[in-house]
Design a protein around this motif. Sequence first.
Motif, PDB file in Angstrom:
ATOM      1  N   ALA A 158       0.690  -1.305  -0.165  1.00  0.00           N
ATOM      2  CA  ALA A 158      -0.047  -0.041  -0.002  1.00  0.00           C
ATOM      3  C   ALA A 158       0.762   1.237   0.178  1.00  0.00           C
ATOM      4  O   ALA A 158       0.754   2.143  -0.709  1.00  0.00           O
ATOM      5  CB  ALA A 158      -0.833  -0.014   1.224  1.00  0.00           C
ATOM      6  N   VAL A 159       1.783   1.088   0.920  1.00  0.00           N
ATOM      7  CA  VAL A 159       2.745   2.276   0.822  1.00  0.00           C
ATOM      8  C   VAL A 159       3.648   2.539  -0.571  1.00  0.00           C
ATOM      9  O   VAL A 159       3.405   3.626  -0.805  1.00  0.00           O
ATOM     10  CB  VAL A 159       3.809   2.243   1.973  1.00  0.00           C
ATOM     11  N   ARG A 160       4.085   1.542  -1.064  1.00  0.00           N
ATOM     12  CA  ARG A 160       4.691   1.533  -2.427  1.00  0.00           C
ATOM     13  C   ARG A 160       3.595   2.105  -3.405  1.00  0.00           C
ATOM     14  O   ARG A 160       4.111   2.766  -4.326  1.00  0.00           O
ATOM     15  CB  ARG A 160       5.166   0.173  -2.850  1.00  0.00           C
ATOM     16  N   THR A 161       2.282   1.762  -3.513  1.00  0.00           N
ATOM     17  CA  THR A 161       1.493   2.327  -4.334  1.00  0.00           C
ATOM     18  C   THR A 161       1.175   3.768  -4.168  1.00  0.00           C
ATOM     19  O   THR A 161       1.126   4.546  -4.923  1.00  0.00           O
ATOM     20  CB  THR A 161       0.215   1.393  -4.190  1.00  0.00           C
ATOM     21  N   MET A 162       1.082   4.236  -2.774  1.00  0.00           N
ATOM     22  CA  MET A 162       1.141   5.560  -2.459  1.00  0.00           C
ATOM     23  C   MET A 162       2.153   6.448  -3.249  1.00  0.00           C
ATOM     24  O   MET A 162       2.104   7.449  -3.611  1.00  0.00           O
ATOM     25  CB  MET A 162       0.604   5.773  -0.981  1.00  0.00           C
ATOM     26  N   LEU A 163       3.408   5.919  -2.854  1.00  0.00           N
ATOM     27  CA  LEU A 163       4.612   6.436  -3.230  1.00  0.00           C
ATOM     28  C   LEU A 163       4.437   6.560  -4.801  1.00  0.00           C
ATOM     29  O   LEU A 163       4.949   7.722  -5.200  1.00  0.00           O
ATOM     30  CB  LEU A 163       5.831   6.072  -2.819  1.00  0.00           C
ATOM     31  N   ALA A 164       4.147   5.598  -5.369  1.00  0.00           N
ATOM     32  CA  ALA A 164       4.060   5.673  -7.060  1.00  0.00           C
ATOM     33  C   ALA A 164       3.029   6.618  -7.308  1.00  0.00           C
ATOM     34  O   ALA A 164       3.358   7.294  -8.301  1.00  0.00           O
ATOM     35  CB  ALA A 164       3.689   4.237  -7.518  1.00  0.00           C
ATOM     36  N   ASP A 165       1.957   6.670  -6.513  1.00  0.00           N
ATOM     37  CA  ASP A 165       1.002   7.695  -7.045  1.00  0.00           C
ATOM     38  C   ASP A 165       1.504   9.105  -6.861  1.00  0.00           C
ATOM     39  O   ASP A 165       1.056  10.120  -7.703  1.00  0.00           O
ATOM     40  CB  ASP A 165      -0.296   7.387  -6.465  1.00  0.00           C
ATOM     41  N   ILE A 166       1.976   9.305  -5.795  1.00  0.00           N
ATOM     42  CA  ILE A 166       2.702  10.680  -5.312  1.00  0.00           C
ATOM     43  C   ILE A 166       3.666  11.050  -6.618  1.00  0.00           C
ATOM     44  O   ILE A 166       3.624  12.101  -7.031  1.00  0.00           O
ATOM     45  CB  ILE A 166       3.233  10.799  -4.247  1.00  0.00           C
ATOM     46  N   ILE A 167       4.411  10.063  -6.890  1.00  0.00           N
ATOM     47  CA  ILE A 167       5.662  10.524  -7.933  1.00  0.00           C
ATOM     48  C   ILE A 167       4.901  10.692  -9.064  1.00  0.00           C
ATOM     49  O   ILE A 167       5.360  11.786 -10.147  1.00  0.00           O
ATOM     50  CB  ILE A 167       6.677   9.369  -8.050  1.00  0.00           C
ATOM     51  N   PRO A 169      -2.928  11.841   5.516  1.00  0.00           N
ATOM     52  CA  PRO A 169      -3.096  11.148   6.553  1.00  0.00           C
ATOM     53  C   PRO A 169      -2.823   9.609   6.676  1.00  0.00           C
ATOM     54  O   PRO A 169      -2.485   9.221   7.820  1.00  0.00           O
ATOM     55  CB  PRO A 169      -4.858  11.428   6.838  1.00  0.00           C
ATOM     56  N   ARG A 170      -3.059   9.132   5.636  1.00  0.00           N
ATOM     57  CA  ARG A 170      -2.392   7.490   5.486  1.00  0.00           C
ATOM     58  C   ARG A 170      -1.093   7.429   5.840  1.00  0.00           C
ATOM     59  O   ARG A 170      -0.786   6.405   6.351  1.00  0.00           O
ATOM     60  CB  ARG A 170      -3.018   6.976   4.269  1.00  0.00           C
ATOM     61  N   LEU A 171      -0.287   8.407   5.139  1.00  0.00           N
ATOM     62  CA  LEU A 171       1.029   8.052   5.282  1.00  0.00           C
ATOM     63  C   LEU A 171       1.518   8.466   6.773  1.00  0.00           C
ATOM     64  O   LEU A 171       2.315   7.772   7.431  1.00  0.00           O
ATOM     65  CB  LEU A 171       1.827   9.258   4.309  1.00  0.00           C
ATOM     66  N   VAL A 172       0.941   9.393   7.393  1.00  0.00           N
ATOM     67  CA  VAL A 172       1.323   9.792   8.633  1.00  0.00           C
ATOM     68  C   VAL A 172       1.045   8.584   9.829  1.00  0.00           C
ATOM     69  O   VAL A 172       1.616   8.214  10.463  1.00  0.00           O
ATOM     70  CB  VAL A 172       0.428  11.160   9.238  1.00  0.00           C
ATOM     71  N   VAL A 228       8.007  -0.096   6.040  1.00  0.00           N
ATOM     72  CA  VAL A 228       6.849   0.598   5.825  1.00  0.00           C
ATOM     73  C   VAL A 228       7.014   2.088   6.363  1.00  0.00           C
ATOM     74  O   VAL A 228       6.559   3.147   5.593  1.00  0.00           O
ATOM     75  CB  VAL A 228       5.489   0.132   6.445  1.00  0.00           C
ATOM     76  N   ARG A 229       7.810   2.229   7.634  1.00  0.00           N
ATOM     77  CA  ARG A 229       7.874   3.530   8.155  1.00  0.00           C
ATOM     78  C   ARG A 229       8.552   4.212   7.107  1.00  0.00           C
ATOM     79  O   ARG A 229       8.433   5.438   7.197  1.00  0.00           O
ATOM     80  CB  ARG A 229       8.656   3.445   9.570  1.00  0.00           C
ATOM     81  N   ILE A 230       9.726   3.527   6.746  1.00  0.00           N
ATOM     82  CA  ILE A 230      10.651   4.454   6.059  1.00  0.00           C
ATOM     83  C   ILE A 230       9.890   5.101   4.619  1.00  0.00           C
ATOM     84  O   ILE A 230      10.192   6.133   4.137  1.00  0.00           O
ATOM     85  CB  ILE A 230      11.914   3.595   5.485  1.00  0.00           C
ATOM     86  N   GLY A 231       9.021   4.128   4.026  1.00  0.00           N
ATOM     87  CA  GLY A 231       8.361   4.442   2.762  1.00  0.00           C
ATOM     88  C   GLY A 231       7.499   5.724   3.178  1.00  0.00           C
ATOM     89  O   GLY A 231       7.313   6.564   2.364  1.00  0.00           O
ATOM     90  N   LEU A 285      13.820  11.829  11.164  1.00  0.00           N
ATOM     91  CA  LEU A 285      14.619  12.039   9.861  1.00  0.00           C
ATOM     92  C   LEU A 285      13.738  13.099   8.930  1.00  0.00           C
ATOM     93  O   LEU A 285      14.134  13.817   8.240  1.00  0.00           O
ATOM     94  CB  LEU A 285      14.859  10.755   9.138  1.00  0.00           C
ATOM     95  N   ALA A 286      12.433  12.586   8.948  1.00  0.00           N
ATOM     96  CA  ALA A 286      11.615  13.226   8.089  1.00  0.00           C
ATOM     97  C   ALA A 286      11.301  14.764   8.766  1.00  0.00           C
ATOM     98  O   ALA A 286      11.496  15.659   7.769  1.00  0.00           O
ATOM     99  CB  ALA A 286       9.955  12.853   8.390  1.00  0.00           C
ATOM    100  N   LEU A 287      11.485  14.997   9.987  1.00  0.00           N
ATOM    101  CA  LEU A 287      11.304  16.381  10.481  1.00  0.00           C
ATOM    102  C   LEU A 287      12.606  17.095  10.146  1.00  0.00           C
ATOM    103  O   LEU A 287      12.703  18.375   9.902  1.00  0.00           O
ATOM    104  CB  LEU A 287      11.001  16.352  12.034  1.00  0.00           C
TER     105      LEU A 287
END
Length: 478
Positions: free
Chosen positions: A8-17, A28-31, A41-44, A82-84
């Motif tokens: 699911a995370v990989r799919t969201m990343l692909a959609d964002i790109i 919200p889903r990524l958070v 999953v956390r890194i993605g 790291l994100a912050l």
Amino acid sequence: MSSADSEAVRTMLADIIADPERGQQALPRLVGRLDSDDRTVRIGAACGLCLIASEDPGSVEYTVRRLVDRLDDDVARPESILALEYLMTQFPERVDETLQELREQRDEEPLQYTRQGGFVRSGYFQPGEPSRDDVGRVRHPGGADSGSGLVYGQADERGDERAPGWENSDENSQSEPGSDTDEEAPGGSSETARQRVKRLHERVESIVEQSRFDQLMVLTGEVPGRYAHAYPVLATHGGREQALSLRLFYQPTENRQTFQRRLAGAIEQWGRIDHEHVVSLYDSGTRPEPWVASQHVEATLRAGLPDWNVSEIVGTVARLADGLATLHQRDIVHGGIDPESVAVELETEAGQRARLDNIGLLTVYRWFVDPSTCLDPRFAAPEYFDASFGGVDQATDIYQLGAILYYLLAGEPPYDGSYADVRTRVPGETRPTPPSEAAAVPAFLDGIVSKALARQKLTRYETAVAFQQDLLDARERI
């Protein structure tokens, strides 16, 4: 966490790109995925949040608030940190504005949210031109504000200098040396000298009960340090006596459980180091407060420059680099090397007894206190002032040991002046005067110092071992 979450995370990343404008919908889903038990999953999720912010800076405020919520937890996920840090680097003004709003809403200074313990956003330094003596000042071991050499049973006349918001067991205790009366202590404290000594005796007895020692005899008054009050003690174990230092650590008034857990982890790592140029720990505990029994520290470089020639200086720093290499082999970052964290025995053969002290403590304290109370900014690496230089890591230690080398060779820090000057010059283009121009030092040492003090991490020595080897080679030429 199931593989479905990873997909699911990989799919969201692909959609964002593919369509960055749709990124807001995924926030919200990524958070939520930052709380996953699956590291991948956390890194993605962290990467996705950074991608969205890059395309839509308007998302920064929402993301920072959610990341800060997670940093309030007892154990902050490294991916959230790291994100912050990335957002702080790319959108410093937006992040600062959001953090300021949080400060006002919560009526507190969220020091635990600062970027890797950096100075810039710590709020410690205020506008103005402090005097040179005030830059990074903490205490001067061996100076006017160090131990008075009083015997146990007498009180110490010094006041308390540690930063606001901190407690230790000697709160508000001041008295005249040798006082044994029940008069109220100066400054309005209701604790008398006799009560203070009694309380110390009770704490030491409690420590003995959980320690490996049969007896601990306090020899003199306390010596306030950066992280702890230290008491010279005579320890008895198995019929043998040894002079040690008993350190009782300062603690924050808030978030104490989190602090104690992190401090215990740092002390455990320090206790595993066995190196002749690292201050040794012999025992530690958490009751009635965090404490360690360490190798006795006679003095530090903060007390003044030793009378060493150039060869002795280079040899000393080479030995310290060897100790630092041992820390790095154990994945320990010191983070706070400056003159007060280099212990020396001045009466021994020159340079033979220099040791790194306060191992790993700044990596804990920087989340709870202004880092400038635990590290002299004149010896701080650029990454402490500017997040674009990266986080605090092993390369930071190499820079700071290089600053110690400069200090010993040139007789002054690589940077000096007001804090505003230091903050500008360290990460800026201005380079310190080469040691050979500041003192009678061979010019071939300039290159070693310059490489250790490089602004960019990639141009510093790659390892402490490489730094040490260049120092050893240089010593052969002196």
